[in-house]
Structures are given as structure tokens and as C-alpha cells.
Design an enzyme around this catalytic site. Sequence first.
Site, PDB file in Angstrom:
ATOM      1  N   SER A 153      23.130  54.460  25.951  1.00 31.29           N
ATOM      2  CA  SER A 153      22.981  53.163  26.626  1.00 31.29           C
ATOM      3  C   SER A 153      24.138  52.289  26.146  1.00 31.29           C
ATOM      4  CB  SER A 153      21.639  52.563  26.208  1.00 31.29           C
ATOM      5  OG  SER A 153      21.644  51.171  26.368  1.00 31.29           O
ATOM      6  N   TYR A 166      15.069  50.076  20.283  1.00 32.08           N
ATOM      7  CA  TYR A 166      15.717  50.866  21.339  1.00 32.08           C
ATOM      8  C   TYR A 166      17.200  51.052  21.025  1.00 32.08           C
ATOM      9  CZ  TYR A 166      17.331  52.093  26.086  1.00 32.08           C
ATOM     10  OH  TYR A 166      17.912  52.708  27.177  1.00 32.08           O
TER      11      TYR A 166
HETATM   12  N1  NAP Z   1      17.731  52.620  33.946  1.00 32.62           N
HETATM   13  C1  NAP Z   1      18.703  52.089  33.255  1.00 32.62           C
HETATM   14  O1  NAP Z   1      19.253  51.022  33.637  1.00 32.62           O
HETATM   15  C2  NAP Z   1      19.191  52.740  31.989  1.00 32.62           C
HETATM   16  C3  NAP Z   1      20.298  52.189  31.328  1.00 32.62           C
HETATM   17  C4  NAP Z   1      20.770  52.781  30.167  1.00 32.62           C
HETATM   18  C5  NAP Z   1      20.133  53.911  29.691  1.00 32.62           C
HETATM   19  N2  NAP Z   1      19.054  54.438  30.328  1.00 32.62           N
HETATM   20  C6  NAP Z   1      18.436  55.636  29.782  1.00 32.62           C
HETATM   21  O2  NAP Z   1      18.294  56.596  30.823  1.00 32.62           O
HETATM   22  C7  NAP Z   1      17.160  57.420  30.564  1.00 32.62           C
HETATM   23  C8  NAP Z   1      16.244  57.421  31.773  1.00 32.62           C
HETATM   24  O3  NAP Z   1      15.808  56.098  31.971  1.00 32.62           O
HETATM   25  P1  NAP Z   1      15.032  55.606  33.282  1.00 32.62           P
HETATM   26  O4  NAP Z   1      15.563  54.275  33.564  1.00 32.62           O
HETATM   27  O5  NAP Z   1      15.030  56.672  34.293  1.00 32.62           O
HETATM   28  O6  NAP Z   1      13.564  55.420  32.656  1.00 32.62           O
HETATM   29  P2  NAP Z   1      12.135  55.536  33.329  1.00 32.62           P
HETATM   30  O7  NAP Z   1      12.195  55.266  34.781  1.00 32.62           O
HETATM   31  O8  NAP Z   1      11.237  54.715  32.463  1.00 32.62           O
HETATM   32  O9  NAP Z   1      11.797  57.077  33.137  1.00 32.62           O
HETATM   33  C9  NAP Z   1      11.632  57.584  31.839  1.00 32.62           C
HETATM   34  C10 NAP Z   1      11.048  58.974  31.919  1.00 32.62           C
HETATM   35  O10 NAP Z   1      10.761  59.386  30.567  1.00 32.62           O
HETATM   36  C11 NAP Z   1       9.421  59.844  30.503  1.00 32.62           C
HETATM   37  N3  NAP Z   1       8.813  59.606  29.194  1.00 32.62           N
HETATM   38  C12 NAP Z   1       8.678  58.419  28.554  1.00 32.62           C
HETATM   39  N4  NAP Z   1       7.993  58.607  27.408  1.00 32.62           N
HETATM   40  C13 NAP Z   1       7.694  59.927  27.332  1.00 32.62           C
HETATM   41  C14 NAP Z   1       6.982  60.719  26.414  1.00 32.62           C
HETATM   42  N5  NAP Z   1       6.388  60.192  25.332  1.00 32.62           N
HETATM   43  N6  NAP Z   1       6.870  62.046  26.639  1.00 32.62           N
HETATM   44  C15 NAP Z   1       7.414  62.601  27.750  1.00 32.62           C
HETATM   45  N7  NAP Z   1       8.098  61.898  28.668  1.00 32.62           N
HETATM   46  C16 NAP Z   1       8.224  60.571  28.469  1.00 32.62           C
HETATM   47  C17 NAP Z   1       8.705  59.024  31.572  1.00 32.62           C
HETATM   48  O11 NAP Z   1       7.493  59.677  31.911  1.00 32.62           O
HETATM   49  P3  NAP Z   1       6.340  58.888  32.713  1.00 32.62           P
HETATM   50  O12 NAP Z   1       6.896  58.616  34.065  1.00 32.62           O
HETATM   51  O13 NAP Z   1       5.249  59.846  32.710  1.00 32.62           O
HETATM   52  O14 NAP Z   1       6.075  57.635  31.941  1.00 32.62           O
HETATM   53  C18 NAP Z   1       9.733  59.013  32.682  1.00 32.62           C
HETATM   54  O15 NAP Z   1       9.659  60.192  33.454  1.00 32.62           O
HETATM   55  C19 NAP Z   1      16.522  56.861  29.301  1.00 32.62           C
HETATM   56  O16 NAP Z   1      16.953  57.612  28.177  1.00 32.62           O
HETATM   57  C20 NAP Z   1      17.060  55.458  29.213  1.00 32.62           C
HETATM   58  O17 NAP Z   1      17.084  54.968  27.890  1.00 32.62           O
HETATM   59  C21 NAP Z   1      18.576  53.882  31.469  1.00 32.62           C
END
Ligand code: NAP
Length: 247
Positions: A153, A166
Site C-alpha cells: 500500500s 495497517y
Molecule cells: N482498495 C484499495 O484502494 C487498496 C489500496 C492499497 C492496498 N490495497 C490492498 O489490496 C488488497 C485487496 O484489498 P481490497 O480493497 O480488495 O479489499 P477488500 O475488498 O476488503 O477484500 C479483501 C479480501 O480479503 C478477504 N479477507 C479479509 N480477512 C480475511 C481473513 N481473516 N481470512 C481470509 N480472507 C480474508 C476478504 O474476505 P471477505 O470478503 O470474506 O471478508 C476479501 O475477500 C489488500 O491487501 C489491501 O490492503 C487495497
Amino acid sequence: MLNFSPQANSLKNKIILVTGAGDGIGRAVSLSYASFGATVILLGRTVKKLEKVYDEIVEKGYPEPAIVPLDLKGATKKHYQDMASTIENQFGRLDGVLHNASILGHLEPFHQISEDMYDEVMQVNVKSQFLMTQALLDVLQLAPNGSVVFTSSSVGNKGRAFWGSYSISKFATEGMMQVLADEYANSSLRFNCINPGGTRTTMRAKAFPGEDPKTLKTPEQIMPLYLYLMSDDSSDKTGNTFVAQPK
Ligand SMILES: NC(=O)c1ccc[n+]([C@@H]2O[C@H](COP(=O)([O-])OP(=O)(O)OC[C@H]3O[C@@H](n4cnc5c(N)ncnc54)[C@H](OP(=O)(O)O)[C@@H]3O)[C@@H](O)[C@H]2O)c1
């Protein structure tokens, strides 16, 4: 690589594990990898979401995926070792891992972070990746060009007020990737990080509730970098953090 356009079937016959495959970026990546011929192992905690992605992949006629229901919060070393044995028995090797699942925790002042919240964020975002990667190293080395991709991130290399646990977890993630890349520098196994940048998902909406999601790229729009890092076109790249949306 941000405009990388893979050949059709460029991931053909690759076995790729994606964590957090049921939603957000992980869901889009799983569909995208499958569309380029990969057999995707969908890991996540909400079985219904994983089944939906599974059905979508099968309906489109892509290679049949596998589902691993696992909550990273409670998973132990034994879970990961069993998973590694199952992958080896079923597929004979593992070509790639995308460590994508993570949680945001609470955005709050450092002095208010509870020990429980800190532990939960570090467990899901860091320790699970450590245990999982350790368990999978042998089966990854059975692949000719293994690729392990971690997710960082913008707060993973520059600390930001109120992003406490985080941000710390993403620094640790980048550190883990660099340690592994250095240790395996003389092997065919590579380790890199992706920083996706602000992307239209549930996590982003939680972090920035006042933001208009339409101003953000969708997960589908940032797929080229994710495809690049799993394809053999990136086989000479290790130890790097790639930014999907440079400013
Ligand atoms: N979106 C952004 O702007 C952004 C920016 C920088 C970095 N990131 C990084 O990109 C990655 C994906 O983010 P996202 O935005 O797609 O997040 P998201 O929509 O919240 O999706 C996260 C995924 O991780 C799963 N997860 C969370 N806790 C878990 C656990 N204890 N065991 C198994 N699975 C788990 C969730 O499952 P459930 O659906 O079942 O809860 C979901 O499928 C993350 O590492 C995040 O830090 C995202």
C-alpha cells in the site's frame, strides 16, 4: 507493465493461489488469471463469495478452479502445511501465490490502538503470510518459474498518521518480500510486491467513506500488473515493489 497485454493463454497450465479471492481486487484477479488459462485456487473466509467466483469461472468455460475456505485469523501452521500437501498431491506443483487478503483494522490515533486490534491486523496481514509462504516454499520450487506476489500500500513505505496497525503491517509485508527475494536470488523463484493504489472496493470505502467511488479505478482496470507478475514475462524480476497507479 502497466499496459501489459498478455498473450491469450499466457497463464495456461499455471496453478495459482489467490488469497481473499471472494471480493474486491482478489475476485477480479481470480477471474482474470482464469481467463488467461490458469487454474486458480480460491482462498478466503466467506464460502458463499468463493462459490460465486467459482461458478462465474466455470460458466465462462475457464479452467475449473479449487476452493480453500480458510479464515486467516485463526489459521495455524498445520492448516498451511496440510494445504501445501493437498496442492502437491492434486497438482504436483504451485506456480504462483498472490497474497491479497488483508484487513484495515481501525484508522485511529496511535495511542488508542488496542492490543487486540493490533494483534488481529498483524495476524491476518503479516503472520498468516509468513506461515503460508513458509509452508508453500517446497511446492513452489517444483514449478519452473514460481512467482510470489505480496500486496502492499502507499502506507507500506511511508508512514501516515492514524493508519497505525495497517501501515505497520504493510511495512512488514514489504520487508518479508525483500528478505525472501534476497534469500532466493539464485533460484528461479521470485518475490515482488504490488501497491494497487486507491481502487473501488469495500476496503477503500471503509477507509474513505466520504469519497465518490466513481473517481476510483475498478479492480478490473488494474489487472495488467497482476497479470504481468504471474506471467513468465516477469521471470527476471524479484525484490521489487510495483505501483499499479503511479501518480
Ligand atoms: N482498495 C484499495 O484502494 C487498496 C489500496 C492499497 C492496498 N490495497 C490492498 O489490496 C488488497 C485487496 O484489498 P481490497 O480493497 O480488495 O479489499 P477488500 O475488498 O476488503 O477484500 C479483501 C479480501 O480479503 C478477504 N479477507 C479479509 N480477512 C480475511 C481473513 N481473516 N481470512 C481470509 N480472507 C480474508 C476478504 O474476505 P471477505 O470478503 O470474506 O471478508 C476479501 O475477500 C489488500 O491487501 C489491501 O490492503 C487495497
